[in-house]
Design an enzyme around this catalytic site. Structure first.
Site, PDB file in Angstrom:
ATOM      1  N   TRP A 114       0.899  -1.164   0.000  1.00  0.00           N
ATOM      2  CA  TRP A 114       0.000   0.000   0.000  1.00  0.00           C
ATOM      3  C   TRP A 114       0.930   1.205   0.000  1.00  0.00           C
ATOM      4  O   TRP A 114       1.761   1.338   0.902  1.00  0.00           O
ATOM      5  CB  TRP A 114      -0.838  -0.056   1.273  1.00  0.00           C
ATOM      6  CG  TRP A 114      -1.828   1.032   1.450  1.00  0.00           C
ATOM      7  CD1 TRP A 114      -2.849   1.381   0.613  1.00  0.00           C
ATOM      8  CD2 TRP A 114      -1.928   1.905   2.594  1.00  0.00           C
ATOM      9  NE1 TRP A 114      -3.573   2.406   1.163  1.00  0.00           N
ATOM     10  CE2 TRP A 114      -3.031   2.752   2.365  1.00  0.00           C
ATOM     11  CE3 TRP A 114      -1.217   2.053   3.775  1.00  0.00           C
ATOM     12  CZ2 TRP A 114      -3.429   3.722   3.276  1.00  0.00           C
ATOM     13  CZ3 TRP A 114      -1.600   3.014   4.680  1.00  0.00           C
ATOM     14  CH2 TRP A 114      -2.698   3.842   4.431  1.00  0.00           C
TER      15      TRP A 114
ATOM     16  N   ASP B 132       0.411  -4.201   9.972  1.00  0.00           N
ATOM     17  CA  ASP B 132      -0.718  -3.378   9.526  1.00  0.00           C
ATOM     18  C   ASP B 132      -1.851  -4.342   9.148  1.00  0.00           C
ATOM     19  O   ASP B 132      -1.793  -4.998   8.112  1.00  0.00           O
ATOM     20  CB  ASP B 132      -0.299  -2.514   8.322  1.00  0.00           C
ATOM     21  CG  ASP B 132      -1.437  -1.591   7.887  1.00  0.00           C
ATOM     22  OD1 ASP B 132      -2.477  -1.542   8.572  1.00  0.00           O
ATOM     23  OD2 ASP B 132      -1.279  -0.906   6.848  1.00  0.00           O
TER      24      ASP B 132
ATOM     25  N   LYS C 143     -13.144  -1.409   6.978  1.00  0.00           N
ATOM     26  CA  LYS C 143     -13.709  -2.423   6.081  1.00  0.00           C
ATOM     27  C   LYS C 143     -14.597  -3.406   6.839  1.00  0.00           C
ATOM     28  O   LYS C 143     -15.711  -3.669   6.440  1.00  0.00           O
ATOM     29  CB  LYS C 143     -12.603  -3.213   5.374  1.00  0.00           C
ATOM     30  CG  LYS C 143     -11.295  -2.495   5.190  1.00  0.00           C
ATOM     31  CD  LYS C 143     -11.273  -1.540   4.033  1.00  0.00           C
ATOM     32  CE  LYS C 143      -9.951  -0.783   4.029  1.00  0.00           C
ATOM     33  NZ  LYS C 143      -9.776   0.118   2.945  1.00  0.00           N
TER      34      LYS C 143
END
Ligand code: LMR
Length: 399
Positions: free
Chosen positions: A132, A213, A247
């Site tokens: 990311w 993460d 999410k």
């Protein structure tokens, strides 16, 4: 005005994900399909409001809104700890985990980077290649230089495990290593349990600092199974864990995340928590309340928590079925296009192997939006848009 104070300010080159999402919104075509940003949409193409979260909204009502403490809502922090580590984890029993509520998962990684820059400065930061891309940006903003360890084996479309281990072994002792424990973004391929164990050995032996993460807990196998790597690691060594509820709670705009630092003992954890509070105070003072209350209410109530886990299971199952549907429809159109990436990868994202040019062609010709790296967000697929995506994919793959 005669004087220009900001004439030297450079234009923003745009963010590869968020700016693309803006372009998608501005695209006037009706039949456009958004498979770029990591947002889960349901079979009707809507961002769902989970039933458990709806019930929590009803419970929290329109009560007063005082400031939260710098480290966040106590019930939220407790919920984060139990969800990430499991209620019976030895580190929790020993009270050696410092946890704060953060502004999304991005805020968690940002505060982690700031904390490390202050207390362990000058280290090398290694992130996966690819990752990311904000990982680079957040650590660079904190003052670090970032570099990468190999992760993606393009030819085999799987993890370049030998390359990864060699790079971690070769890195300076005490380096900071960012790991995504589940549903790797952007590739959708994760380490096996044996590979996780081997990575753990290298990190511990080299005295590296692991920063996990975990933005997609529950989207890989299950809420519990997805946390296994973090839980095993935290039983073994100190580490930092950023987690996100964007999410898995479908609470994107509420910006709900957490940062936990696993310490050696309770005294160290107390001091670390104090420094995290200071970092928050200097940055945004304290986190926002409504999202925090929603998450705390769901995680703190057995019934709502069980309902929420069922809803995460449903989202995951639907993503898996959309992967199969798209693979089937691509195959029906062409035998020559390799669809294994859809079936072998998991989570919200798949790495298609398409070039930037092919991605652009899909967007310009068909209004199908993928990230320039070739990342496809399978959580944006539904029965209505899959035929169009399959056709567009085959066209660019064969063209
Ligand atoms: C993504 O990778 O698309 C998401 O995590 C959203 C973001 O903040 O980039």
């Amino acid at each position: 005005m005669t004087q220009s104070l900001f004439g030297h300010v450079e234009p923003f080159a745009g963010d590869p994900i968020l700016s693309l999402n803006d372009s998608f919104k501005a695209d006037p075509r009706n039949e456009k399909v958004n498979l770029s940003i990591g947002v889960y949409t349901d079979e009707k193409g809507r961002i769902p409001v989970l039933g458990s979260v709806r019930s929590a909204y009803e419970r929290i009502g329109f009560a007063e809104r005082p400031y939260l403490p710098m480290d966040g809502h106590p019930g939220y922090r407790d919920g984060v700890q139990k969800l990430v580590f499991g209620a019976a984890h030895p580190a929790l029993k020993d009270k050696r985990v410092a946890t704060i509520q953060t502004i999304g998962g991005t805020g968690a990684v940002g505060i982690a980077a700031d904390f490390l820059a202050k207390h362990t400065p000058g280290r090398t930061v290694l992130v996966s290649d690819p990752t990311w891309e904000n990982h680079h940006g957040l650590f660079q903003r904190a003052g670090f230089k970032t570099t990468t360890y190999p992760y993606w084996d393009r030819a085999r479309r799987s993890v370049d495990f030998d390359g990864m281990i060699k790079a971690l072994e070769a890195a300076d002792s005490g380096s900071i290593v960012v790991l995504q424990p589940v549903c790797h973004n952007p590739t959708g391929v994760d380490l096996s349990e044996e590979q996780q164990a081997a990575v753990t050995e290298v990190l511990v032996a080299k005295g590296h600092i692991a920063v996990f993460d975990m933005a997609y807990q529950g989207f890989g196998t299950s809420v519990e199974a997805d946390a296994a790597f973090v839980r095993r690691y935290a039983a073994r060594a100190s580490c930092l864990v950023a987690n996100s509820f964007s999410k898995n709670f479908s609470l994107y705009g509420e910006r709900c995340g957490g940062l936990s630092i696993v310490c050696r003992d309770a005294d160290e954890a107390e001091r670390v928590l104090g420094q995290l509070k200071l970092a928050v105070r200097r940055s945004y003072s304290s986190p926002p309340m409504t999202g925090g209350l929603l998450v705390a209410t769901v995680l703190g109530n057995d019934e709502l928590r069980a309902q929420w886990i069922g809803e995460v299971d449903e989202m995951r199952t639907r993503m898996d079925s959309m992967r199969k549907l798209l693979a089937g429809q691509i195959r029906a159109l062409s035998n020559e296009v390799d669809v294994s990436f859809l079936l072998n990868q998991r989570g919200m994202f798949s790495f298609t192997g398409l070039s930037e040019q092919q991605v652009r062609a899909m967007r310009e010709k068909d209004g199908v939006y993928l990230v320039g790296s070739g990342r496809m967000c399978v959580a944006g697929l539904n029965e209505e848009n899959v035929p169009k995506v399959a056709r567009s994919f085959v066209d660019v793959s064969q063209g």
